[in-house]
Design a protein around this motif. Sequence first.
Motif, PDB file in Angstrom:
ATOM      1  N   GLY A 144      25.429  24.831   4.623  1.00  4.02           N
ATOM      2  CA  GLY A 144      25.979  25.944   3.850  1.00  4.02           C
ATOM      3  C   GLY A 144      27.489  26.044   3.973  1.00  4.02           C
ATOM      4  O   GLY A 144      28.150  26.693   3.161  1.00  4.02           O
ATOM      5  N   ALA A 145      28.042  25.417   4.997  1.00  7.89           N
ATOM      6  CA  ALA A 145      29.492  25.447   5.190  1.00  7.89           C
ATOM      7  C   ALA A 145      30.202  24.351   4.408  1.00  7.89           C
ATOM      8  O   ALA A 145      31.437  24.268   4.425  1.00  7.89           O
ATOM      9  CB  ALA A 145      29.811  25.302   6.681  1.00  7.89           C
ATOM     10  N   PHE A 146      29.412  23.510   3.718  1.00  7.12           N
ATOM     11  CA  PHE A 146      29.987  22.318   3.080  1.00  7.12           C
ATOM     12  C   PHE A 146      31.113  22.656   2.094  1.00  7.12           C
ATOM     13  O   PHE A 146      32.194  22.066   2.148  1.00  7.12           O
ATOM     14  CB  PHE A 146      28.887  21.535   2.359  1.00  7.12           C
ATOM     15  CG  PHE A 146      29.397  20.355   1.591  1.00  7.12           C
ATOM     16  CD1 PHE A 146      29.651  19.155   2.237  1.00  7.12           C
ATOM     17  CD2 PHE A 146      29.647  20.438   0.226  1.00  7.12           C
ATOM     18  CE1 PHE A 146      30.124  18.064   1.531  1.00  7.12           C
ATOM     19  CE2 PHE A 146      30.128  19.358  -0.476  1.00  7.12           C
ATOM     20  CZ  PHE A 146      30.372  18.154   0.175  1.00  7.12           C
ATOM     21  N   LEU A 150      31.983  14.000   5.074  1.00  4.47           N
ATOM     22  CA  LEU A 150      31.821  15.389   5.513  1.00  4.47           C
ATOM     23  C   LEU A 150      30.340  15.725   5.716  1.00  4.47           C
ATOM     24  O   LEU A 150      29.966  16.392   6.694  1.00  4.47           O
ATOM     25  CB  LEU A 150      32.451  16.340   4.493  1.00  4.47           C
ATOM     26  CG  LEU A 150      32.337  17.838   4.797  1.00  4.47           C
ATOM     27  CD1 LEU A 150      32.960  18.181   6.152  1.00  4.47           C
ATOM     28  CD2 LEU A 150      32.984  18.662   3.687  1.00  4.47           C
ATOM     29  N   ARG A 151      29.497  15.281   4.822  1.00  4.15           N
ATOM     30  CA  ARG A 151      28.067  15.540   4.968  1.00  4.15           C
ATOM     31  C   ARG A 151      27.548  14.923   6.285  1.00  4.15           C
ATOM     32  O   ARG A 151      26.767  15.543   7.013  1.00  4.15           O
ATOM     33  CB  ARG A 151      27.293  14.965   3.780  1.00  4.15           C
ATOM     34  CG  ARG A 151      27.503  15.718   2.483  1.00  4.15           C
ATOM     35  CD  ARG A 151      26.717  15.101   1.333  1.00  4.15           C
ATOM     36  NE  ARG A 151      27.088  15.672   0.066  1.00  4.15           N
ATOM     37  CZ  ARG A 151      26.635  16.844  -0.396  1.00  4.15           C
ATOM     38  NH1 ARG A 151      25.781  17.537   0.330  1.00  4.15           N
ATOM     39  NH2 ARG A 151      27.039  17.295  -1.566  1.00  4.15           N
ATOM     40  N   GLU A 152      27.983  13.710   6.549  1.00  3.82           N
ATOM     41  CA  GLU A 152      27.557  13.046   7.777  1.00  3.82           C
ATOM     42  C   GLU A 152      28.000  13.838   9.005  1.00  3.82           C
ATOM     43  O   GLU A 152      27.208  14.059   9.953  1.00  3.82           O
ATOM     44  CB  GLU A 152      28.150  11.632   7.848  1.00  3.82           C
ATOM     45  CG  GLU A 152      27.543  10.634   6.870  1.00  3.82           C
ATOM     46  CD  GLU A 152      28.198   9.274   6.980  1.00  3.82           C
ATOM     47  OE1 GLU A 152      28.746   8.974   8.070  1.00  3.82           O
ATOM     48  OE2 GLU A 152      28.179   8.510   6.000  1.00  3.82           O
ATOM     49  N   GLU A 153      29.258  14.262   9.023  1.00  3.54           N
ATOM     50  CA  GLU A 153      29.806  14.970  10.180  1.00  3.54           C
ATOM     51  C   GLU A 153      29.113  16.323  10.387  1.00  3.54           C
ATOM     52  O   GLU A 153      28.863  16.743  11.520  1.00  3.54           O
ATOM     53  CB  GLU A 153      31.318  15.152  10.028  1.00  3.54           C
ATOM     54  CG  GLU A 153      32.127  13.864  10.074  1.00  3.54           C
ATOM     55  CD  GLU A 153      31.966  13.137  11.394  1.00  3.54           C
ATOM     56  OE1 GLU A 153      31.906  13.802  12.465  1.00  3.54           O
ATOM     57  OE2 GLU A 153      31.877  11.893  11.373  1.00  3.54           O
ATOM     58  N   ILE A 154      28.808  17.021   9.305  1.00  2.00           N
ATOM     59  CA  ILE A 154      28.115  18.314   9.429  1.00  2.00           C
ATOM     60  C   ILE A 154      26.709  18.097   9.972  1.00  2.00           C
ATOM     61  O   ILE A 154      26.233  18.843  10.852  1.00  2.00           O
ATOM     62  CB  ILE A 154      28.071  19.044   8.068  1.00  2.00           C
ATOM     63  CG1 ILE A 154      29.478  19.506   7.668  1.00  2.00           C
ATOM     64  CG2 ILE A 154      27.136  20.252   8.133  1.00  2.00           C
ATOM     65  CD1 ILE A 154      29.556  20.146   6.291  1.00  2.00           C
ATOM     66  N   ARG A 180      37.593   9.600   8.141  1.00  2.00           N
ATOM     67  CA  ARG A 180      36.642  10.162   9.100  1.00  2.00           C
ATOM     68  C   ARG A 180      37.356  10.985  10.170  1.00  2.00           C
ATOM     69  O   ARG A 180      36.896  12.061  10.548  1.00  2.00           O
ATOM     70  CB  ARG A 180      35.835   9.037   9.740  1.00  2.00           C
ATOM     71  CG  ARG A 180      34.609   9.536  10.535  1.00  2.00           C
ATOM     72  CD  ARG A 180      33.706   8.386  10.901  1.00  2.00           C
ATOM     73  NE  ARG A 180      33.110   7.753   9.734  1.00  2.00           N
ATOM     74  CZ  ARG A 180      32.048   8.238   9.095  1.00  2.00           C
ATOM     75  NH1 ARG A 180      31.485   9.360   9.497  1.00  2.00           N
ATOM     76  NH2 ARG A 180      31.562   7.612   8.049  1.00  2.00           N
ATOM     77  N   ASP A 181      38.537  10.492  10.619  1.00  2.00           N
ATOM     78  CA  ASP A 181      39.301  11.236  11.625  1.00  2.00           C
ATOM     79  C   ASP A 181      39.740  12.586  11.074  1.00  2.00           C
ATOM     80  O   ASP A 181      39.631  13.618  11.762  1.00  2.00           O
ATOM     81  CB  ASP A 181      40.530  10.437  12.055  1.00  2.00           C
ATOM     82  CG  ASP A 181      40.157   9.213  12.905  1.00  2.00           C
ATOM     83  OD1 ASP A 181      39.012   9.177  13.408  1.00  2.00           O
ATOM     84  OD2 ASP A 181      41.011   8.313  13.032  1.00  2.00           O
TER      85      ASP A 181
END
Length: 622
Positions: free
Chosen positions: A588-590, A614-618, A568-569
């Motif tokens: 869209g940046a995924f 990554l999905r969570e953070e976006i 996560r970091d």
Amino acid sequence: MTDFDYDDLGLVAGLEIHQQLDTATKLFCRCPTSERDPGEAVRSFTRYLHPTRSELGELDDAAVEESRVDREFEYLAYDTTCLVEEDEEPPHRLDTEAREVALQIADLLEMEPVGQAHVMRKLVIDGSNTSGFQRTALVAQDGEIETSEGAVGVEDLLLEEESAQRVEKRAGGVTYSLDRLGVPLVEIGTSPDIDSPQQAREAAETIGMLLRSTGSVKRGLGTIRQDVNVSIAEGARVEIKGVQALDDIDDIVRREVGRQVELLSIREELVERDASVGETRDVSEVFDGTDSGVIGGALGDGGSVTAVPLYGFDGLVGREIQPDRRLGTELSDHAKRNGAGGIFHTDELPAYGVTDAEVEALREAVGAGGDDAVAIVAADTETADLAIEAVAERAATALEGVPEETRGANDDGTTRYLRPLPGAARMYPETDVPPVELDPSDVETPELLTEKVDRYQSELGLGSGLAEQVAYGRRMPLFERAVDAGIDATFAAGVLESTLTELRRDDVAVGNLTDDHLLEVMRLVEDGDLAKEGVEEVLSTVAADPTLSAEAAVEEAGLSGVSESDVRDAVSEVVDRNEEQVEAEGMGAFSALMGEAMGALRGKADGETVSDVLREEIQKRA
């Protein structure tokens, strides 16, 4: 390539397939069957081999011809080489594992095993065996395989020892490596039921599939060899040795049929011309002061030029009988067999520095007219005499048509003369190895590769293409081990078929990776100690240093697993660096950020975990 009406020509063909078995030890000793590099040899020794008479006092024609040229044979020995391999100690009993595999193969070929296997000696004096003979034992008879053009009988299955590997042919001798000598080998001989080139190839493919179904045969170049016996109605049986690739078999058969058709045509023309072969003689004086480098070199070294007049052969010696091979090439093969570099003949002269005047003088010296041909050999006197006699003998058989003989397969699908067909005089009992009782009752019938493909799809969930790749691939036994060990089938198949292929393309020394290396790495992934994305790097590390364990390779590659908080970091840092893009594009940046995140973690984390984080953070920032 010309195709023929094979029924009209009376084509008859049969196969002899030689397949090395992947056993732990050799057939008559307990030495390993692994391949060695000649550079690893620790010593060498030499031998001279000579033909011996059979129990009936007969000499084999092929052995006699082989012995005409005196050769020294050198053998490279290794730290694993034993006295049996050096022919300094009697052979041990037939290897149990090899017998069991041979009986499995007999079962797949629907053959009837013999009650006892009796080991025989087969005379071989080309240096490929230190003893001067090859040991072989009949295991089973009377089998059958099916092809789309009908059934093909399988006459016999033999278990025998592999020959030594030729390393180098040099002036006066040959060097062999002993690592291959004694590796268990099965020889499968079909009945002469094959009547088309396509059926020959299909029969070989079917037998090859059955052999690989055991999971106990060696794979790779040189581990399987196909010999093809070919004849047409007015021709003769010719044995073609050493066909390496299945793809070549139909071409080999077609071109041998074409060769025999052309030789029969030449015979008809020679008969019409009342052709004959004259006496051989020394014609060295004709070439005094010649500009020909080959001839001048031989004479300058104290050698001779010998000749044979071929009455009525003009224009026929140069006739093509296979692509880029002529009757003259056949004559040359026989000269080479006796130590010469080849021949010159008047269908191709003047050339090679030989002048018109020398050709005319040559014809006059041997009494040849305009309808005749002359063949010559330039070499040391003994070789020149032997070689021109061999040329004369082969030319005489052209008057009869097609000679029975053993030929070698060339890479282009043509063949070359090797030796006469061997006869029964070269086979006699091996008194040092006792007979062995064969009990097929405990032999388990292997699953066919075609059945494996179906099972891999239905039970393991592999796609049809991947299932076939794995089933027919060299690593199939390892795939089975991996699945039995609880490793995901799709992952295991991907490592063995895709990952290794990619590494090989990147010049990674994949050959250094053992089955145990691969299994260890797959287990680390299955146990969660290595991310799938790190497999390539770990395997590359092990390939570079095969002494490393998989765990040590993970540490050396810096791919020890990371916690979810570490993931996560790392992902948060990537998203922070690309904050503007995330605000503008959202999910869209995924794709772009996923690649960057995986790069930041360098294969330390599983892609699925990285994707979820990554999905969570976006979503948080969007």
